[in-house]
Design an enzyme around this catalytic site. Structure first.
Site, PDB file in Angstrom:
ATOM      1  NE  ARG A 158      -7.192  -9.325   0.906  1.00 23.42           N
ATOM      2  CZ  ARG A 158      -6.939  -8.422  -0.034  1.00 23.42           C
ATOM      3  NH1 ARG A 158      -6.113  -7.403   0.224  1.00 23.42           N
ATOM      4  NH2 ARG A 158      -7.507  -8.515  -1.234  1.00 23.42           N
TER       5      ARG A 158
ATOM      6  CE  LYS B 241      -4.200  -2.184   1.574  1.00 19.85           C
ATOM      7  NZ  LYS B 241      -5.289  -2.306   2.561  1.00 19.85           N
TER       8      LYS B 241
END
Length: 264
Positions: free
Chosen positions: A244, A208
């Site tokens: 994840r 991210k």
């Protein structure tokens, strides 16, 4: 040691790997590799939730993901379905998925909680403050960890009122969703607020933007994956039940080192 969910995006427009696994054979091969590398669950998604992503219909979403889930189920590989749509959640569970991963926590589709209540599946409830094209305008917090925990608690209550037992609930504080870079770090530092709610906790930092912003300069995928592995190991130490990620091998190694450090 925390479990690892391997991310498998069957989309043309996901921020990191969009378009790479649209062909069934490519998707299945990728899932098999992640499973061999240590993934306990393959998280299959057919609709991108990256900032600015456009929504697609559930029919197209199911066209993308159902053959993959059916093939992985036949292989004995556990899957979750990453979806905002109740109809897709139901179809995926019928095809073999064991978990519904809804990053909106049931807010994007008001039928989601009731549908999941009737399914033989768990639900991962994400923290969400609106669709991707609006969420950053809603990133206003005073004490983010406490506020996120309170909003997740409200979604757990909604799940219970729909008939979903607390034992079926997984909580995700939504790193990257309606949170600026500094807010993501503040949320991670306050992860105990969410862990303290008493449910399994899923953390997704993988590749991210806030990781790249922290590293600075030119940040390629390899460096993002290393940063992901570090944050995943730290999240596990803070009580996360699962993480994840895109790069399963790097995170598996980081978790193993962390476990050895702690004498596990």
């Amino acid at each position: 040691m925390a479990g690892i969910w391997g991310i498998l995006n069957i989309t043309p427009d996901s921020f990191s790997d969009g378009g790479r696994y649209l062909a069934l054979d490519d998707a299945v091969a990728r899932a098999r590799l992640m499973r061999a590398q240590g993934a306990s669950v393959i998280d299959v998604g057919g609709e991108s939730t990256r900032p600015g992503a456009q929504r697609i219909g559930s029919a197209e979403e199911q066209r993308r993901i159902l053959p993959v889930i059916e093939a992985l189920t036949a292989d004995g590989i556990p899957t979750s379905i990453d979806t905002l749509n109740a109809d897709t959640a139901a179809a995926a569970v019928r095809a073999g998925s064991r978990i519904v991963n809804d990053v909106s926590g049931g807010l994007a589709d008001e039928r989601m909680m009731a549908v999941v209540a009737d399914l033989d599946a768990d639900i991962a409830i994400g923290h969400w403050r609106g669709p991707s094209d609006e969420m950053y305008a809603r990133a206003q917090y005073v004490r983010i960890a406490r506020e996120v925990a309170a909003e997740l608690r409200a979604r757990v209550t909604a799940a219970a009122e729909s008939g979903i037992a607390p034992s079926r609930v997984i909580l995700d504080p939504g790193i990257g969703f309606a949170k600026s870079g500094p807010q993501n770090w503040e949320m991670l530092r306050g992860l105990d607020e969410v862990v303290g709610l008493g449910h399994r906790v899923l953390i997704g930092t993988s590749r991210k933007r806030f990781l790249a912003d922290t590293l600075g300069g030119e940040v390629d995928q390899h460096r993002r994956d290393l940063a992901t592995a570090v944050t995943s190991a730290l999240a596990a130490r803070a009580g996360a039940w699962a993480v994840r990620v895109h790069d399963v091998a790097a995170t598996r190694d980081a978790l193993a080192v962390c476990a050895a450090w702690e004498g596990e």
